[in-house]
Design an enzyme around this catalytic site. Structure first.
Site, PDB file in Angstrom:
ATOM      1  N   GLY A  74       0.817  -1.208   0.000  1.00 27.05           N
ATOM      2  CA  GLY A  74       0.000   0.000   0.000  1.00 27.05           C
ATOM      3  C   GLY A  74       0.851   1.258   0.000  1.00 27.05           C
ATOM      4  N   HIS A 132       4.574   1.983  -7.981  1.00 24.52           N
ATOM      5  CA  HIS A 132       3.615   0.861  -7.941  1.00 24.52           C
ATOM      6  C   HIS A 132       2.695   0.893  -9.163  1.00 24.52           C
ATOM      7  CE1 HIS A 132       4.222   1.500  -3.457  1.00 24.52           C
ATOM      8  NE2 HIS A 132       4.531   0.228  -3.601  1.00 24.52           N
TER       9      HIS A 132
END
Ligand code: PAF
Length: 279
Positions: A32, A38
């Site tokens: 996260g 990402h």
């Protein structure tokens, strides 16, 4: 909105339904606090696979420092909004009890490439990574798994893991995404103070200069010493390591004919940063 899956049973049901239609599954494991690094992994997965799952799980087993685990940034709603821009087909965000239910006693433990550098500085870290990645691959029935080169040693650990354990996942290592000033994107960057953020790009600049010097024929040790010096002068309070290693085994290497990697870890304003580049 992207469906958020919380249980292994639901994830498996979804993966099975895709597999039954002959669709390929790409998995992007994350903890996260997502950033462009990402998202670049998720976009690559999107381009190469029929279905994309991003996992969001702050894995307690890979934190050797409880304070670091407590302070690790968590932002699921913002992460989901970012992933919707890719888009991905599912977010797997389980609770710790779902991943490590009572009675859990198995660890995937690796020697060799998992031992030096990060393995040495963060005892148990790669056992935690290897264990959770093995589980995430199994849970998601992944065909491909996407990892950033920023965590170069982790990428080598995962490549070794799938080879050694015959895990049928094609591991894809993706280029490090950097800020305009060279700082490698990392979820930990949000913890930098304004002053720390201003100095942080010196890490990349210093190892880049050292790599250039080595390629130009300077002595490895001298170039590395100068890089460490430049970082300390810029205000890094601790340079944990700057090492020139064999790119695959992470063992010391003075053989310029083999691919080599310069890897570094250092602390600025209480935040630990890592980076690496090819030499
Ligand atoms: O790189 C990370 O964020 C983590 O180490 C990973 C691969 C998601 C395993 O928890």
């Amino acid at each position: 909105m992207t469906p958020v899956v919380r249980t292994v049973a639901d994830l498996r049901a979804l993966a099975r339904s895709w597999r039954a239609k002959g669709e390929t599954i790409g998995v992007v494991p994350t903890m996260g606090a997502l950033h462009d690094g990402h998202l670049s992994l998720a976009r690559r997965a999107r381009a190469e696979c029929d279905r994309v799952i991003t996992t969001i799980f702050v894995n307690p087993k890979q934190f050797n420092n409880p304070e670091d685990l407590k302070k690790y940034p968590r932002s699921e709603a913002a992460d989901a909004a970012l992933l919707a821009t890719v888009p991905v087909d599912a977010i797997f965000a389980p609770l710790v009890e779902e991943v490590y239910p009572e009675g859990f006693i198995t660890t995937v433990s690796m020697a060799g490439v998992a031992q030096p550098l990060e393995g040495h500085m963060r005892p148990g870290h790669f056992d935690g990574v290897a264990t959770v990645v093995t589980k995430l691959f199994g849970m998601s029935m992944a065909d491909k798994g996407y990892f950033g080169q920023k965590d170069w040693q982790q990428l080598q650990v995962v490549l070794r893991l799938v080879r050694d354990l015959n895990v049928p996942v094609d591991v894809v290592g993706c280029e490090t995404i950097r800020e305009g000033d060279g700082l490698a994107m990392s979820s930990r960057n949000v913890r930098l103070t304004v002053a720390g953020r201003a100095k942080a790009p010196v890490l990349y600049a210093a190892i880049t200069a050292a790599a250039d010097d080595i390629r130009a024929g300077h002595a490895d040790r001298m170039a590395i010493r100068e890089a460490a010096e430049a970082m300390r002068e810029a205000g890094f309070e601790r340079v944990e390591y700057i090492e020139l290693r064999d790119a695959e085994t992470l063992m010391p290497s003075d053989d310029p004919r083999r691919p080599r990697r310069m890897l570094a870890a250092a602390w600025i304003d209480g935040v630990r940063l890592i980076d690496n580049i090819p030499v």
